[in-house]
Design a protein around this motif. Structure first.
Motif, short mmCIF file in Angstrom:
data_model
loop_
_atom_site.label_atom_id
_atom_site.label_comp_id
_atom_site.label_asym_id
_atom_site.label_seq_id
_atom_site.Cartn_x
_atom_site.Cartn_y
_atom_site.Cartn_z
N MET A 179 55.04 38.70 34.12
CA MET A 179 55.39 40.12 34.17
C MET A 179 54.27 40.95 33.58
SD MET A 179 58.18 40.26 31.16
CE MET A 179 57.97 39.24 29.73
N THR A 180 54.33 42.25 33.84
CA THR A 180 53.35 43.17 33.29
C THR A 180 54.03 44.49 32.96
OG1 THR A 180 51.22 44.28 33.61
CG2 THR A 180 52.61 43.99 35.57
N ASN A 181 53.47 45.18 31.99
CA ASN A 181 53.90 46.54 31.69
C ASN A 181 52.90 47.55 32.28
OD1 ASN A 181 51.69 46.42 30.02
ND2 ASN A 181 52.83 46.72 28.12
N GLY A 182 52.00 47.07 33.12
CA GLY A 182 50.98 47.91 33.74
C GLY A 182 49.67 47.91 32.99
N GLU A 183 49.67 47.35 31.77
CA GLU A 183 48.45 47.29 30.96
C GLU A 183 48.11 45.87 30.53
OE1 GLU A 183 48.44 50.06 27.76
OE2 GLU A 183 49.00 51.73 29.04
N THR A 184 49.15 45.08 30.28
CA THR A 184 48.98 43.70 29.82
C THR A 184 49.90 42.81 30.64
OG1 THR A 184 48.52 44.47 27.58
CG2 THR A 184 49.15 42.16 27.81
N ILE A 185 49.44 41.59 30.89
CA ILE A 185 50.23 40.61 31.64
C ILE A 185 50.67 39.52 30.68
CG2 ILE A 185 50.14 38.82 33.43
CD1 ILE A 185 47.83 40.62 34.65
N MET A 186 51.91 39.11 30.79
CA MET A 186 52.42 37.93 30.09
C MET A 186 52.95 36.99 31.16
SD MET A 186 51.99 38.39 26.83
CE MET A 186 53.05 37.21 26.06
N ALA A 187 52.47 35.77 31.15
CA ALA A 187 52.94 34.75 32.09
C ALA A 187 53.19 33.48 31.29
CB ALA A 187 51.91 34.51 33.18
N SER A 188 54.21 32.74 31.65
CA SER A 188 54.51 31.53 30.88
C SER A 188 55.14 30.46 31.76
CB SER A 188 55.44 31.86 29.70
OG SER A 188 56.68 32.32 30.19
#
Length: 163
Positions: free
Chosen positions: A10-19
């Protein structure tokens, strides 16, 4: 074997978190990320494949990659290793050496975090540096989901990606 959830990104439009939770020890996953073994699993016939990869795995060392798209275009990228704590953490810069449609040549930072869990390893990617480029962040979030799925399949099942 335990069944772990597949991949989340997912992203908030500035940072991506993937797991992803992967049924393998952190040492095994770390090796797949930092050795030439990466060429065996990163990519697919319908997206792109690694055509060339090299890394000087030390803080301050550089890495380079060229991916070959499904239509035959070569796209180079690279960066520098900022932190390495084998087998728990890798932080590196990343920039394309070509004008990416949504990101251009902007340098971003990718952190790979490997945490032992019961039955395997939790692998989290935090990719930052997209401020003001939400379309690029969304595109890259989708891409990291694919990458983690390829890695998870490769490490858990030993399947090689076919060219």
């Amino acid at each position: 074997m335990m069944h772990f959830p597949r991949v989340q990104s997912m992203t908030n439009g500035e940072t991506i978190m993937a797991s992803a939770e992967i049924e393998a020890p952190a040492e095994r996953i770390f090796r797949a990320l930092v050795t030439s073994e990466i060429e065996q699993w990163w990519g697919s016939a319908d997206t792109y494949r690694l055509a060339d990869w090299s890394a000087d795995l030390r803080v301050g060392g550089h890495w380079t990659v060229t991916v070959r798209t499904a239509n035959g275009n070569d796209l180079p990228a690279g960066g520098e290793f900022l932190e390495i704590e084998a087998p728990r953490r890798i932080v590196q810069t990343r920039a394309y050496a070509w004008d990416h449609a949504t990101l251009g040549r902007r340098q971003t930072t990718v952190a790979w975090l490997l945490q032992p869990i019961t039955g395997g390893t939790s692998l989290t990617i935090c990719h930052g540096g997209f401020a003001g480029l939400s379309a690029a962040a969304a595109e890259h979030a989708e891409g990291w989901g694919r990458v983690l799925a390829w890695l998870q399949d490769y490490v858990e099942a030993g399947r090689l990606v076919t060219a």
